[in-house]
Design a protein around this motif. Structure first.
Motif, PDB file in Angstrom:
ATOM      1  N   UNK A   1      27.890  39.123  45.798  1.00  0.00           N
ATOM      2  CA  UNK A   1      27.788  40.402  45.103  1.00  0.00           C
ATOM      3  C   UNK A   1      28.495  40.315  43.748  1.00  0.00           C
ATOM      4  N   UNK A   2      27.974  41.053  42.785  1.00  0.00           N
ATOM      5  CA  UNK A   2      28.576  41.094  41.452  1.00  0.00           C
ATOM      6  C   UNK A   2      28.919  42.537  41.126  1.00  0.00           C
ATOM      7  N   UNK A   3      30.171  42.768  40.744  1.00  0.00           N
ATOM      8  CA  UNK A   3      30.599  44.111  40.354  1.00  0.00           C
ATOM      9  C   UNK A   3      30.977  44.079  38.876  1.00  0.00           C
ATOM     10  N   UNK A   4      30.499  45.064  38.137  1.00  0.00           N
ATOM     11  CA  UNK A   4      30.743  45.112  36.683  1.00  0.00           C
ATOM     12  C   UNK A   4      32.030  45.872  36.382  1.00  0.00           C
ATOM     13  N   UNK A   5      32.897  45.249  35.614  1.00  0.00           N
ATOM     14  CA  UNK A   5      34.124  45.872  35.121  1.00  0.00           C
ATOM     15  C   UNK A   5      34.227  45.631  33.628  1.00  0.00           C
ATOM     16  N   UNK A   6      34.849  46.555  32.904  1.00  0.00           N
ATOM     17  CA  UNK A   6      35.068  46.388  31.469  1.00  0.00           C
ATOM     18  C   UNK A   6      36.516  46.029  31.213  1.00  0.00           C
ATOM     19  N   UNK A   7      36.744  44.801  30.763  1.00  0.00           N
ATOM     20  CA  UNK A   7      38.079  44.379  30.354  1.00  0.00           C
ATOM     21  C   UNK A   7      39.020  44.098  31.500  1.00  0.00           C
ATOM     22  N   UNK A   8      40.002  43.206  31.257  1.00  0.00           N
ATOM     23  CA  UNK A   8      41.092  42.881  32.188  1.00  0.00           C
ATOM     24  C   UNK A   8      40.587  42.679  33.612  1.00  0.00           C
ATOM     25  N   UNK A   9      39.547  41.876  33.781  1.00  0.00           N
ATOM     26  CA  UNK A   9      38.961  41.691  35.114  1.00  0.00           C
ATOM     27  C   UNK A   9      39.876  40.898  36.046  1.00  0.00           C
ATOM     28  N   UNK A  10      40.895  40.214  35.498  1.00  0.00           N
ATOM     29  CA  UNK A  10      41.772  39.404  36.361  1.00  0.00           C
ATOM     30  C   UNK A  10      42.531  40.257  37.380  1.00  0.00           C
ATOM     31  N   UNK A  11      42.694  41.546  37.105  1.00  0.00           N
ATOM     32  CA  UNK A  11      43.400  42.418  38.065  1.00  0.00           C
ATOM     33  C   UNK A  11      42.523  42.780  39.259  1.00  0.00           C
ATOM     34  N   UNK A  12      41.221  42.500  39.187  1.00  0.00           N
ATOM     35  CA  UNK A  12      40.307  42.869  40.266  1.00  0.00           C
ATOM     36  C   UNK A  12      40.660  42.163  41.567  1.00  0.00           C
ATOM     37  N   UNK A  13      41.139  40.918  41.471  1.00  0.00           N
ATOM     38  CA  UNK A  13      41.495  40.173  42.681  1.00  0.00           C
ATOM     39  C   UNK A  13      42.738  40.776  43.325  1.00  0.00           C
TER      40      UNK A  13
END
Length: 282
Positions: free
Chosen positions: A132-144
């Motif tokens: 699955x791919x989820x779209x985020x704008x900016x600073x994606x490293x915090x998603x984990x």
């Protein structure tokens, strides 16, 4: 008039405007200007969000544009790159916590966070990976860290921000990107205004990569000296008033200029100097 899209902000904006200025085009003086007409060169510039430029160009409303290869591919727009500009280079990579995955082959069933959903979805589909791919704008490293995704895909330069977030780069690069000139796919190749624009930018690229080198040398050393400075077609050689000496002029790669000057001096050449090239046509 030729209608050209130019990035209005971000890492593409400043270098793009600088290159256009070097190519002899007027550029805006204030960031609030959204449109600038250059009547002398018969060009109209539109300052747009870099991510939107490929869409405008693909619609045919604008003739060409400057954007990033990553933004062009991510947009899925019906546009193609026609000239590489050599700035805003970046590498697009996957990253995750150590031990989570060794590469894309391990992504099955995982969620990947990114600002470039189009690129990542295509890359996974091309490799037959069900993720699955989820779209985020900016600073994606915090998603984990927040549990939104197990893997991220983002532009990587030094990798410092990833390491600070406890992530490591995995797998081969998804994409290497840089600033490019784009046009609508299928647009005519022989548009004289577009060709003139491209020649000007190519002239800037060459001028930035070369310097003009002049030096004097003994006639008996000329062949060896010319082998060090062959120029593009051949160097210009002129006799000096002092018998047995000649003056030589040639374009040489800027990054090699100091080494070439050392070699020429060791050969006996003197009065060696270099001059920046501000514009050229090859």
């Amino acid at each position: 008039m030729l209608r050209i899209a130019v990035p209005n902000k971000g890492s593409l904006s400043g270098p793009a405007s600088a290159m256009l200025h070097e190519a002899g085009y007027q550029q805006r003086k204030e960031s609030k200007e959204l449109v600038l007409v250059d009547p002398v060169n018969e060009v109209e510039f539109f300052y747009l969000r870099p991510r939107d430029i490929a869409i405008y160009v693909s619609s045919g409303k604008l003739d060409i544009g400057i954007t990033g290869r990553d933004l062009l591919l991510d947009s899925g727009a019906n546009a193609e790159e026609i000239l590489q500009l050599g700035f805003a280079r970046s590498t697009f990579r996957y990253a995750t916590r150590p031990g989570t995955a060794a590469g894309p082959a391990d992504f099955g069933g995982m969620t990947i966070a990114t600002s470039y959903e189009g690129i990542v979805a295509k890359h996974l589909a091309d490799q037959g990976i069900d993720a699955s791919v989820v779209h985020l704008d900016g600073a994606v490293e915090t998603a984990v860290e927040l549990g939104v995704a197990q893997v991220i895909a983002d532009v990587v330069e030094t990798g410092t921000s990833l390491r600070n977030a406890g992530l490591e780069v995995i797998g081969e690069p998804i994409l290497t990107s840089e600033a490019v000139v784009i046009r609508r796919t299928g647009a005519p190749d022989d548009d004289p205004k577009v060709q003139q624009f491209l020649r000007r930018l190519q002239g800037v690229l060459v001028a930035r990569s070369y310097v003009m080198m002049d030096y004097d040398c003994r006639v008996e050393h000329l062949e060896r000296a010319v082998s060090l400075t062959p120029g593009l077609e051949s160097p210009t050689v002129s006799p000096l008033h002092h018998e047995g000496w000649v003056a030589v002029r040639a374009m040489v790669p800027a990054r090699e200029a100091q080494r070439i000057m050392d070699d020429l001096y060791a050969l006996g050449a003197r009065a060696i100097l270099t001059t920046e090239i501000h514009a050229c046509r090859l």
